[in-house]
Design a protein around this motif. Sequence first.
Motif, short mmCIF file in Angstrom:
data_model
loop_
_atom_site.label_atom_id
_atom_site.label_comp_id
_atom_site.label_asym_id
_atom_site.label_seq_id
_atom_site.Cartn_x
_atom_site.Cartn_y
_atom_site.Cartn_z
N SER A 161 39.23 31.12 33.49
CA SER A 161 40.05 31.21 34.70
C SER A 161 40.42 32.65 35.02
O SER A 161 40.57 33.50 34.12
N LEU A 162 40.57 32.92 36.31
CA LEU A 162 41.25 34.14 36.75
C LEU A 162 42.72 34.05 36.36
O LEU A 162 43.23 32.97 36.03
N GLY A 197 42.58 43.60 31.61
CA GLY A 197 42.58 44.84 32.36
C GLY A 197 42.82 44.68 33.86
O GLY A 197 42.45 43.67 34.45
N PRO A 198 43.45 45.69 34.48
CA PRO A 198 43.72 45.65 35.92
C PRO A 198 42.45 45.69 36.77
O PRO A 198 42.48 45.30 37.93
N GLY A 199 41.34 46.15 36.19
CA GLY A 199 40.10 46.18 36.95
C GLY A 199 39.65 44.81 37.41
O GLY A 199 38.99 44.67 38.44
N ASN A 200 40.02 43.78 36.65
CA ASN A 200 39.68 42.41 37.03
C ASN A 200 40.72 41.77 37.94
O ASN A 200 40.58 40.60 38.31
N MET A 201 41.75 42.52 38.29
CA MET A 201 42.81 41.98 39.13
C MET A 201 43.02 42.79 40.41
O MET A 201 43.24 42.23 41.48
N GLY A 232 37.79 44.19 46.02
CA GLY A 232 37.09 42.93 45.94
C GLY A 232 37.76 41.90 45.04
O GLY A 232 37.42 40.71 45.10
N LYS A 233 38.73 42.34 44.21
CA LYS A 233 39.41 41.41 43.32
C LYS A 233 40.59 40.77 44.05
O LYS A 233 41.01 41.19 45.13
N LYS A 234 41.16 39.74 43.42
CA LYS A 234 42.13 38.89 44.10
C LYS A 234 43.36 39.65 44.58
O LYS A 234 43.85 39.45 45.70
N ALA A 266 34.21 38.94 35.27
CA ALA A 266 34.46 40.20 34.57
C ALA A 266 33.14 40.74 34.05
O ALA A 266 32.23 39.98 33.69
N ALA A 267 33.04 42.06 34.00
CA ALA A 267 31.80 42.69 33.53
C ALA A 267 31.70 42.53 32.02
O ALA A 267 32.69 42.58 31.32
#
Length: 817
Positions: free
Chosen positions: A413-414, A641-645, A649-651, A816-817
């Motif tokens: 999940s996000l 990490g904040p890169g996924n948030m 393009g992120k939420k 996520a990468a």
Amino acid sequence: MVDPVVSHPSEDMYNPHDPVTELEVKQVEHELHEVVDDRIDDPNMDPGFVRAAEEAMEEGDIKHEVELGQLLEEDSPYPEVRSSISNVDDPDMPVLTFRSMLLGLITVIVVPGLNQFLYLRFPSTTITPYVITIVVYPFGQFMAWCLPRWTWHTRIGKITLNNGPFNVKEHSLISIMGLMSYQSAYAAGIPAVQKFTYDMQDWGYGYGILLILSTQLLGLSFATFCRRFLVWPASMIWPNNLPRAALLNSMHGIKSDTFTGMSRIKFFWIMFAILFCYQFFPTYIFVMLSIGNWFTVIAPKNVVLNQILGTSSGLGLLPFTFDWTVISYAVAPLATPWWTQANLLVGFIIFFVIVCPAMYYTNVWNGKYLPMFSTTSFDRFGKKYDVSRVVQKMAPGSMSAPMFDAEAYNNYSLIYLPSALTVSYFLSFASVTAVLVHVGLFHGKQIWRQVRSNPLSANDVHLRLMSKYKETPFYWYFALFLAAFGMGIGAVEGWPTGHPWWAFIVAIAIGVVFLLPIGTIMAISNQEVGLNMISELIVGYMLPGRPIAMMIFKTTMYMITYQGIQFLQDQKLAHYMKIPPRIVFGAQVFATIVGGCVQLAVQDWAFSNINDICQPNQANKFNCASYTVFGTASIIWGLIGPGNMFSPGKKYNDLMWGFLVGAVAPIPIWLLAKKFPKGRFHLINLPVLFTGTGLIPPATGVNYLSPIAIGFLTQYLWKRYRFKSWFKYNYILSAALDGASAIGVVFIFFVLQYVHGQNENAPNQHFYLNGWWGNTAPFSTLDGGAEFDDVPHFAVYQLAKGEAFEGTPLQVGLPAA
């Protein structure tokens, strides 16, 4: 308004042809011009004084000019300071005595140890600085009465056990030592989280103490650069110090001859006794008086009603609380200037009464599936985010740093944030840039003047009195910095933290940049701009996937400002109480070192001796709730990490606009203040407006609306219409309320609650555990945490078991990468 208690010189004093008088008048006019010119830089300056100065110079009224100049010469132009701080000093009054050293040592051992022990428990109880100040007083008086007055003459001077009466400077020094060490060291959370979040990862006492002492002392080492800007100027009033100084001065009879009627110390003890006795009701006998969610009882399962009127986990729009600990949780209403509280009110209304509900009820970012107010992060099932599912498993006791499992994350999940938390993040980002721009525009001229001129030449009575004492040499601070820096490098490089040495320097550098701007806002408004959120964002991008490094970077950067401001605030209190700077420096360093060592030792003992510590259902509630939040943040910001948030393009990328809003918004306010200097535009302080509600969540409207209502009555109406009584009693009343409520809560906790644990058959647990409606009703609603079968989630949209409102990160196209 000009203080009515200030006496004015006789008209016969002035001879316009006297060259000495002419020189004096020129000097006075120069000082008054500075007051008038700086009106938009100094929101605490009495507008009545500014008008009087302006009118006197426009009319050429020399007599009035010199009267105003005499006020500037003999006392502070700020009525708040005049009411609390003495404008005389006795340089021969002993400070560093056997009494102050012994009581100070006991304080910095007992208080930090107890508070660290209690910090591991939820709900927690804290022994506050007011408790220290009040409790120390009878011990100091007793030692003055019983200790023999033996004296030894040595090479370093005269040493005696008893210097005579217990004096205000000794008492102030002990209080300052207590102020420096009473709170749990922020860095203590790092080894704690490693133990209970990362499979009992224990790197030993040496690692923990290096982290604690480094992060605690770095702030003090940079205080030397800010003293001339934040301690010496009269405009830096530090409102939080005023009740403390009023209490200390009143206990020792300072300034008592300037008032008529009931003495301040008698008034203090009467109010203290009343509130101490009253505190049993909201804390123990009738808890509804404290919680204040009266209206949610009408419909305990109605989600919208509980969200809007709830005070525990709702908006709290009708905050009928009668508990001073709740009222003063986020705002000190009798100490904080009214203009500050007005900014807080505007910020709360705009962002949490209008924006937050609008976002929630229009389901922005799937908010209606979640509670509106919560500090918890959620998954797509509306449940608390299970961080263990995205962490690669480690062997117990592993010396390796935990790693992010991207594949598990993509199939789980996000992260979803409650609406109030997203608003709080936006405001945190905005406040970081706003504080730099606002301070540069409104206070840049004053700061530059302090750089170019000798601040010791300023015509301020308190600075003039303090000039008799030797300043702390620069190399003392530099040596402290080298020691703290060395300990920090030892911690990050001596263990596999994943935190490189250069990142440690970056954390220090950023913290130093913000120390002066944040300190300026704190010194004038009593509101601090926190760097914890921005520090998490920076390290999350700089060192992704390293939760231990994230915690160390965040702690270092945040504590540079937080601890540095605490040091400066206490040094301002010492400045007000006329304690020599070198003694204060030594006391602060000593208290910080001893307190930090004691706190870590107590924490290590607790982890070794308390069964199931930091587990959710621990029998005596030692569930480490505060550290759990810290640990969750380390995973969300450091691991995922904040890169996924927040990346494009992120939420939650739109929240990053907060940085631009914060940078631009102060500019039109400053332009309006410059265009209309006699207006009130300079009282609009956007850093305060953005950051003042930073405790939401977990704080709610009850923690803002109720103190602001009290502040309107005291700091506006009482001050405006009954100035003499406000001048005499306001700050001592603040000290009485804070002190009595703190001591009352500690007494009730140890005597009536904690001593019997969860024993429901104990006779003194009748009201607390087996109580009546007044103690059970606050917790029988959705707002109070009650669970209902037909309303399983405190949210508008109810998900069935196993149902999700969105797909996995892979399914929604945000992996996520």
